[in-house]
Design an enzyme around this catalytic site. Structure first.
Site, PDB file in Angstrom:
ATOM      1  CB  THR A  12      -0.938   0.001   1.226  1.00  0.00           C
ATOM      2  OG1 THR A  12      -1.814  -1.127   1.139  1.00  0.00           O
ATOM      3  CG2 THR A  12      -1.766   1.271   1.285  1.00  0.00           C
ATOM      4  CB  THR A  88      -0.254  -3.967   6.259  1.00  0.00           C
ATOM      5  OG1 THR A  88      -1.490  -3.901   5.533  1.00  0.00           O
ATOM      6  CG2 THR A  88       0.404  -2.601   6.290  1.00  0.00           C
TER       7      THR A  88
END
Length: 338
Positions: A12, A88
């Site tokens: 991300t 993540t």
């Protein structure tokens, strides 16, 4: 002069918008240089290397863990620290795997990412990246760490607990190694102390053949039977509480006994985040011991999976693996003798 190698794997932090949603942006290096230009003199110097292909961390495989580890190994003498930019979702798996591949490392390896892309408003990427880059120049840190939202965690103790909060990671069974707020505070007593020369362990075949199974009420022994038909070398079982399972079901325990007979190494961890597995505490856990299952102490599922995969990929014999799984190699679990 401190110098860090930044390895951009995707995730991300470096993503941009597309018609199909967020995708990795190959121009992160340029964006990073522009963002850091006003503070660059206060940070370690760095080189930037983007992996090809860039991956959403949901697509990470064991071979990618060891590719990252091999890049750190190959560049070890040229840099004082390393920073891995990572998605993540599977960051805790990668951080755990790196700790086993880079045992005894004497330089900081920081793994970080963000919940909101660097290019977006209100992004947490900038603070995570700045702090992790700063910590990569530390003389005290000599292990693989996960940094997120002001917390420095041991990589193989970290767990992702939120997909909607900036405070996405916790270390349920080990203290934070440090916190970054107005001041940078490192808990020196919590850090690993390297025991000697780094031992880089990069297996040729990176897939150890491990399956992760979460128990649930009503689980059918046929499910385990089907898993065993694929001939896994290792089975990590997420049990209840301190290591309990539906052992009143004789067919269930029979399948675990069969796994042991097939030399499939079965390790029990807990679905609970805190405390540890103790298979001898209840009869429902003792039956697992009798079936050949070993306890994973207070390891996270991610660390247990990465550790068992690593030991199998490295070709250790089953008897040795069982002993190594029950003892800490690089701080991933508490010492059972203490």
């Amino acid at each position: 002069m401190k110098k860090t190698l930044i390895l951009y794997t995707g995730g991300t932090l470096g993503m941009r918008r597309s018609q199909s949603g967020y995708v990795p942006d190959p121009d992160l290096e340029g964006a990073l240089g522009r963002l850091l230009q006003d503070v660059i003199g206060q940070l370690p110097q760095y080189d930037f290397q983007a992996l090809d292909p860039l991956l959403d961390s949901a697509n990470m495989q064991p071979q990618d863990w060891y590719h990252i580890a091999s890049l750190i190994r190959d560049n070890y003498s040229q840099y004082s620290g390393f920073l891995v930019l990572h998605g993540t979702d599977t960051m805790a798996y990668t951080a755990s795997a790196l700790s086993f591949a880079l045992q005894g490392i004497e330089k900081p390896v920081l793994v970080t990412g963000s919940q909101i892309p660097l290019r977006e408003m209100r992004s947490d990427a900038y603070n995570n990246l700045i702090a992790a880059l700063l910590l990569s120049g530390s003389d005290e840190i000599k292990e693989i760490c996960l940094y997120f939202n002001g917390k420095l965690l041991r990589g193989n103790r970290a767990v992702k607990v939120s997909s909607g909060s900036l405070n996405a990671f916790v270390s349920p069974n080990y203290p934070c190694l440090g916190e970054v707020g107005i001041q940078v505070n490192i808990d020196l007593k919590a850090l690993l102390t390297p025991s000697g020369i780094p031992e880089f362990q990069i297996p040729a075949d990176t897939d150890g053949g491990v399956v992760l199974l979460k128990l649930f009420p009503g689980i059918s022994p046929n499910l385990i039977e089907k898993i065993l038909e694929s001939h896994p070398k290792g089975l990590v079982i997420e049990t209840y509480g301190t290591g309990n399972a539906p052992t009143n079901n004789s067919a269930f325990t029979a399948q675990l006994e069969k796994a042991s007979q097939l030399d499939t190494i079965c390790v029990a961890v807990s679905q609970c985040l805190e405390h540890q597995v103790d298979l001898g505490k209840y009869a429902a856990g003792s039956a697992l011991l009798d079936a050949g299952v070993i306890g994973g102490l207070d390891m996270t599922s991610e660390a247990c999976f990465a550790k068992l995969n690593h030991l199998l990929a490295m070709g250790h014999p089953p008897s040795e693996i069982k002993s190594l799984m029950e003892n800490p190699l690089c701080g991933e679990c508490s010492n059972p003798d203490q």
